[in-house]
Write an enzyme that holds these catalytic residues in place. Sequence first.
Site, PDB file in Angstrom:
ATOM      1  NE  ARG A  25     -17.717  -0.797  27.747  1.00  0.00           N
ATOM      2  CZ  ARG A  25     -17.683   0.633  27.600  1.00  0.00           C
ATOM      3  NH1 ARG A  25     -18.666   1.092  27.531  1.00  0.00           N
ATOM      4  NH2 ARG A  25     -16.535   1.094  27.777  1.00  0.00           N
ATOM      5  CG  ASN A  50     -11.693   3.664  -2.430  1.00  0.00           C
ATOM      6  OD1 ASN A  50     -12.696   3.976  -2.977  1.00  0.00           O
ATOM      7  ND2 ASN A  50     -10.495   4.408  -2.582  1.00  0.00           N
ATOM      8  NE  ARG A  60      -9.224  -7.435  -3.181  1.00  0.00           N
ATOM      9  CZ  ARG A  60     -10.036  -7.536  -3.740  1.00  0.00           C
ATOM     10  NH1 ARG A  60     -10.321  -6.981  -5.118  1.00  0.00           N
ATOM     11  NH2 ARG A  60     -11.561  -8.355  -3.607  1.00  0.00           N
ATOM     12  CG  HIS A  63      -3.557  -2.741  -7.807  1.00  0.00           C
ATOM     13  ND1 HIS A  63      -4.535  -2.986  -7.320  1.00  0.00           N
ATOM     14  CD2 HIS A  63      -3.450  -3.409  -9.043  1.00  0.00           C
ATOM     15  CE1 HIS A  63      -4.950  -4.226  -7.663  1.00  0.00           C
ATOM     16  NE2 HIS A  63      -4.467  -4.413  -8.860  1.00  0.00           N
ATOM     17  CE  LYS A  72      -3.657   2.958  -3.004  1.00  0.00           C
ATOM     18  NZ  LYS A  72      -3.724   1.918  -4.017  1.00  0.00           N
ATOM     19  CG  HIS A 119      -1.150  -0.758  -1.846  1.00  0.00           C
ATOM     20  ND1 HIS A 119      -2.483  -1.057  -1.822  1.00  0.00           N
ATOM     21  CD2 HIS A 119      -0.726  -1.239  -0.391  1.00  0.00           C
ATOM     22  CE1 HIS A 119      -3.087  -1.769  -0.739  1.00  0.00           C
ATOM     23  NE2 HIS A 119      -1.981  -1.907   0.104  1.00  0.00           N
ATOM     24  CG  ASP A 143      -5.982   0.881 -12.436  1.00  0.00           C
ATOM     25  OD1 ASP A 143      -5.270   1.026 -11.188  1.00  0.00           O
ATOM     26  OD2 ASP A 143      -6.636  -0.159 -12.280  1.00  0.00           O
ATOM     27  CE  LYS A 173      -6.646  -3.249 -13.581  1.00  0.00           C
ATOM     28  NZ  LYS A 173      -7.356  -2.544 -12.596  1.00  0.00           N
ATOM     29  CG  ASP A 174      -4.433  -7.453  -9.926  1.00  0.00           C
ATOM     30  OD1 ASP A 174      -4.624  -6.583 -10.688  1.00  0.00           O
ATOM     31  OD2 ASP A 174      -4.660  -7.504  -8.701  1.00  0.00           O
TER      32      ASP A 174
END
Length: 194
Positions: A25, A50, A60, A63, A72, A119, A143, A173-174
Amino acid sequence: MALSLEKTPIEGLTIIHPHVFEDERGYFIKDFEASFFKANGLPIEFLETNESKSKKGTIRGLHFQQHYSQGKLIRVIKGDVFDVAVDLRFGSPTFGKWMGFELSEYNHDILYIPDGFAHGFLALEDDSIFSYKCTNKYAPEFDSGIRFNDADINVEWPVDKIGGWDKVITSEKDAKLQSLKDFIAKNEPISFDI
């Protein structure tokens, strides 16, 4: 239905192997149990959850929040990512060191990154869905981050799996984040609370 965990050479950075039951299944996953987490020194209270979806080749990060640092708990629901954690805890024997982990819908592994780390991740497949619970609130005014290609950290991103560096997608931004040297020069430790 037991969970198991795997400690890493960087203190606090932990891989959790959930219980997975599969049959014709589909599958059932148990990825959190408060008593197991508590017994193994992991947090049991998370303030936010998130989710992000990324195209193949998206990087990404790296950060972190200067204040209200977030631990996290990360799982990839769909697709495959190379996830990276960098120890930014001043005084840590592994300060500035990184570790990378492949997290995917196929291995179901979960990564816990304590507060005090930067991260980031590289999406290895299209439409990779990345879900994470945070031990602290998002505070956009604090941030921050370090460039994903910082020469001193020297993350070995597996860009061969996406067709090379010219396939990398990142935000403006990164791309403009500070270097590790800049972070050290400020001499401002990451803090959990203000």
